[in-house]
Design a protein around this motif. Structure first.
Motif, mmCIF file in Angstrom:
data_model
loop_
_atom_site.group_PDB
_atom_site.id
_atom_site.type_symbol
_atom_site.label_atom_id
_atom_site.label_comp_id
_atom_site.label_asym_id
_atom_site.label_seq_id
_atom_site.Cartn_x
_atom_site.Cartn_y
_atom_site.Cartn_z
ATOM 1 N N THR A 32 -116.198 11.613 -69.529
ATOM 2 C CA THR A 32 -115.798 12.237 -70.804
ATOM 3 C C THR A 32 -114.279 12.317 -70.899
ATOM 4 O OG1 THR A 32 -115.982 14.455 -69.834
ATOM 5 C CG2 THR A 32 -117.921 13.580 -70.998
ATOM 6 N N ARG A 55 -104.417 28.863 -69.337
ATOM 7 C CA ARG A 55 -105.676 29.072 -70.070
ATOM 8 C C ARG A 55 -106.008 30.555 -70.147
ATOM 9 N NH1 ARG A 55 -110.503 25.594 -70.530
ATOM 10 N NH2 ARG A 55 -112.470 26.708 -70.317
ATOM 11 N N ASN A 59 -111.994 32.409 -71.148
ATOM 12 C CA ASN A 59 -112.641 31.129 -71.470
ATOM 13 C C ASN A 59 -113.291 30.540 -70.208
ATOM 14 O OD1 ASN A 59 -113.466 28.880 -72.824
ATOM 15 N ND2 ASN A 59 -111.422 28.075 -73.220
ATOM 16 N N HIS A 64 -119.249 21.621 -61.780
ATOM 17 C CA HIS A 64 -119.681 20.237 -61.592
ATOM 18 C C HIS A 64 -120.359 20.053 -60.237
ATOM 19 C CE1 HIS A 64 -116.622 20.214 -64.679
ATOM 20 N NE2 HIS A 64 -116.964 18.990 -65.045
ATOM 21 N N THR A 113 -124.073 33.632 -67.881
ATOM 22 C CA THR A 113 -124.503 32.225 -67.787
ATOM 23 C C THR A 113 -123.375 31.395 -67.194
ATOM 24 O OG1 THR A 113 -123.706 31.807 -70.025
ATOM 25 C CG2 THR A 113 -126.054 32.336 -69.782
ATOM 26 N N ARG A 117 -122.860 20.942 -64.970
ATOM 27 C CA ARG A 117 -122.729 19.541 -65.395
ATOM 28 C C ARG A 117 -122.728 18.628 -64.180
ATOM 29 N NH1 ARG A 117 -120.230 15.081 -67.690
ATOM 30 N NH2 ARG A 117 -117.949 14.946 -67.494
ATOM 31 N N PRO A 138 -112.162 22.598 -65.917
ATOM 32 C CA PRO A 138 -111.948 22.411 -67.350
ATOM 33 C C PRO A 138 -111.284 21.046 -67.542
ATOM 34 C CG PRO A 138 -110.113 23.637 -66.454
ATOM 35 C CD PRO A 138 -111.034 23.295 -65.288
ATOM 36 N N SER A 139 -111.064 20.660 -68.788
ATOM 37 C CA SER A 139 -110.261 19.471 -69.061
ATOM 38 C C SER A 139 -108.856 19.698 -68.490
ATOM 39 C CB SER A 139 -110.210 19.216 -70.560
ATOM 40 O OG SER A 139 -109.871 20.404 -71.266
ATOM 41 N N GLU A 176 -115.174 15.597 -74.707
ATOM 42 C CA GLU A 176 -115.802 16.368 -73.653
ATOM 43 C C GLU A 176 -117.317 16.432 -73.830
ATOM 44 O OE1 GLU A 176 -113.720 17.447 -75.875
ATOM 45 O OE2 GLU A 176 -111.912 18.291 -74.981
ATOM 46 N N SER A 177 -117.973 16.880 -72.760
ATOM 47 C CA SER A 177 -119.438 16.917 -72.735
ATOM 48 C C SER A 177 -120.002 17.831 -73.820
ATOM 49 C CB SER A 177 -119.902 17.428 -71.365
ATOM 50 O OG SER A 177 -119.455 18.753 -71.149
ATOM 51 N N ARG A 191 -121.098 23.051 -78.335
ATOM 52 C CA ARG A 191 -119.996 22.097 -78.503
ATOM 53 C C ARG A 191 -120.608 20.705 -78.522
ATOM 54 N NH1 ARG A 191 -115.377 21.259 -73.947
ATOM 55 N NH2 ARG A 191 -117.164 20.308 -72.869
ATOM 56 N N SER A 225 -119.502 29.995 -77.837
ATOM 57 C CA SER A 225 -118.801 29.344 -76.743
ATOM 58 C C SER A 225 -117.334 29.767 -76.855
ATOM 59 C CB SER A 225 -118.929 27.828 -76.875
ATOM 60 O OG SER A 225 -118.250 27.200 -75.826
ATOM 61 N N GLY A 227 -114.541 28.940 -75.823
ATOM 62 C CA GLY A 227 -113.506 27.940 -76.043
ATOM 63 C C GLY A 227 -113.297 27.598 -77.501
HETATM 64 O O1 TXA Z 1 -116.628 16.944 -70.405
HETATM 65 C C1 TXA Z 1 -116.351 18.093 -70.048
HETATM 66 O O2 TXA Z 1 -117.108 19.053 -70.277
HETATM 67 C C2 TXA Z 1 -115.025 18.310 -69.305
HETATM 68 C C3 TXA Z 1 -115.122 17.572 -67.977
HETATM 69 C C4 TXA Z 1 -113.942 17.822 -67.107
HETATM 70 O O3 TXA Z 1 -116.321 17.889 -67.338
HETATM 71 N N1 TXA Z 1 -114.788 19.710 -69.122
HETATM 72 C C5 TXA Z 1 -114.425 20.510 -70.144
HETATM 73 O O4 TXA Z 1 -114.188 21.814 -69.797
HETATM 74 O O5 TXA Z 1 -114.310 20.115 -71.296
HETATM 75 P P1 TXA Z 1 -113.396 22.843 -70.740
HETATM 76 O O6 TXA Z 1 -113.196 24.029 -69.908
HETATM 77 O O7 TXA Z 1 -112.200 22.192 -71.289
HETATM 78 O O8 TXA Z 1 -114.412 23.185 -71.861
HETATM 79 C C6 TXA Z 1 -115.568 23.941 -71.529
HETATM 80 C C7 TXA Z 1 -116.177 24.550 -72.770
HETATM 81 C C8 TXA Z 1 -115.316 25.675 -73.307
HETATM 82 O O9 TXA Z 1 -115.364 25.613 -74.735
HETATM 83 C C9 TXA Z 1 -116.046 26.909 -72.779
HETATM 84 O O10 TXA Z 1 -115.846 28.030 -73.611
HETATM 85 C C10 TXA Z 1 -117.493 26.450 -72.786
HETATM 86 O O11 TXA Z 1 -117.438 25.092 -72.420
HETATM 87 N N2 TXA Z 1 -118.291 27.177 -71.783
HETATM 88 C C11 TXA Z 1 -118.215 27.074 -70.430
HETATM 89 N N3 TXA Z 1 -119.072 27.929 -69.844
HETATM 90 C C12 TXA Z 1 -119.704 28.593 -70.831
HETATM 91 C C13 TXA Z 1 -120.700 29.624 -70.875
HETATM 92 N N4 TXA Z 1 -121.207 30.139 -69.768
HETATM 93 N N5 TXA Z 1 -121.101 30.056 -72.097
HETATM 94 C C14 TXA Z 1 -120.608 29.534 -73.233
HETATM 95 N N6 TXA Z 1 -119.663 28.549 -73.262
HETATM 96 C C15 TXA Z 1 -119.214 28.096 -72.086
#
Ligand code: TXA
Ligand code: MG
Length: 338
Positions: A32, A55, A59, A64, A113, A117, A138-139, A176-177, A191, A225, A227
């Motif tokens: 991603t 950050r 958030n 992984h 939660t 991934r 995270p990214s 992103e995923s 997302r 979410s 983020g």
């Molecule tokens: O593709 C991806 O997901 C990339 C690669 C590195 O794996 N990672 C990524 O992580 O995009 P990040 O931190 O940039 O975005 C993660 C998103 C954020 O919007 C965060 O709020 C949401 O996922 N998130 C993570 N854990 C969560 C949870 N327990 N409940 C709700 N939202 C969550």
């Protein structure tokens, strides 16, 4: 600190694994975007991710893994979650699961939660396997900047802040995923990503998309979410998105462009002739191309010093929804229907 950029040789992977086990940060490629990883079970290491990115602490991070046997110690997936993992892992899907005690609060920003991934990128998988620990990541961009889809993007944001970047070339998907809440009977996309609503519904019968995906949160609204609450993906120039028929969009963009000193147009290949000799950045030919080019295009526009970015909306079908979700945020929701 010196930031090394290494090709993913056996030696480099061993060094990455060693750093992760020692509580240090390593940036690595996934299918991603690039991730900024730390040992998910080491709260201090995870705190260093937040510091390096700038950050907000509220958030949460995605954890992984490379093998399903790692799940049990970390979380309690529902039946639906397990079916989704069976079908879409390894790949660009994050599934929210009830967390277990072992996952530090700092990873989930206090939520009960945890996003799980299993990436498919061979370098990510090799690194996760060598490290032997689950990796919170995270990214690998500075907070608010577009996500990095090459090692050069990571270096731009993280030079001097982390010891190592593994260079796996350009990421396939470029967005992103998909983040999916599978706790209820009908899964909900929080997302959008390359695992689409259509794909999830095809497997489990139904899938909803959180309505905050395509609009700004209201004052005081709780983000499903976290983020999605924060400013995101922003280029330095001001971005506006134009949505409508190809002709109407081209006309509105030409008009806006001609009133500016230093603008650039982000357009699908098929539409580029409609802009004549005006400066354009290609979004490619397909929705998958648009995803692949999006963040790189925003960074490229910054490098070239454009102060005004005018982008064509893409269809919100399939992976197009992920592209539009990111573009709308990058534009601070300046989306004009024409
Ligand atoms: O593709 C991806 O997901 C990339 C690669 C590195 O794996 N990672 C990524 O992580 O995009 P990040 O931190 O940039 O975005 C993660 C998103 C954020 O919007 C965060 O709020 C949401 O996922 N998130 C993570 N854990 C969560 C949870 N327990 N409940 C709700 N939202 C969550
Ligand atoms: Mg991010």
């Amino acid at each position: 600190m010196e930031t090394k950029v290494l090709q993913p040789t056996e030696a480099a992977l061993a060094e990455a694994a060693e750093l992760l086990r020692a509580g240090r940060l390593v940036a690595f490629p996934t299918e991603t975007v690039y991730g900024l990883g730390a040992d998910a079970l080491n709260a201090d290491a995870v705190r260093a991710i937040f510091a390096a990115k700038g950050r907000p602490a509220d958030n949460p991070l995605i954890v992984h893994i490379w093998d399903r046997s790692q799940l049990d110690a970390l979380c309690e997936p529902t039946e639906t979650a397990l079916r989704l993992m069976d079908r879409f892992w390894p790949g660009p899907l994050t599934v929210l699961c009830r967390k277990k005690q072992a996952v530090p609060e700092v990873v989930t920003a206090g939520l009960d939660t945890v996003g799980m991934r299993m990436p498919s990128h061979p370098v990510a998988r090799a690194m996760l396997k060598a490290a032997g620990v689950p990796v919170a990541a995270p990214s690998a961009n500075l907070s608010t900047r577009p996500s990095p889809t090459t090692a050069a993007h990571v270096l731009e944001d993280m030079d001097g802040r982390i010891p190592l970047i593994l260079d796996g070339g350009a990421c396939d998907y470029g967005v992103e995923s998909t983040v999916l809440d599978a706790s209820g009977t009908v899964p909900v996309i929080l997302r959008p990503g390359a695992v689409t609503r259509e794909m999830v519904a095809g497997l489990v019968g139904a899938c909803e998309v959180a309505d905050s995906v395509m609009r700004p949160l209201k004052e005081g609204e709780v983000a499903p979410s976290p983020g999605m609450r924060h400013r995101h993906y922003a280029p330095k120039g001001r971005l506006t998105i134009y949505r409508g028929s190809a002709e109407a969009v081209a006309q509105a963009i030409r008009q806006a462009y001609d009133a500016e000193e230093n603008a650039v147009i982000l357009a699908l290949d098929a539409h580029i002739p409609m802009y004549g000799s005006r400066r354009t950045l290609s979004m490619g030919a397909t929705l998958l191309d648009a995803a692949h080019h999006l963040f790189a295009g925003l960074r490229e526009a910054d490098h070239r010093g454009y102060t005004r970015l005018l982008a064509e909306a893409v269809s919100e079908e399939a992976v197009g929804l992920a592209v539009m979700n990111r573009m709308a945020r990058a534009a601070a929701f300046d989306v004009e229907d024409v």
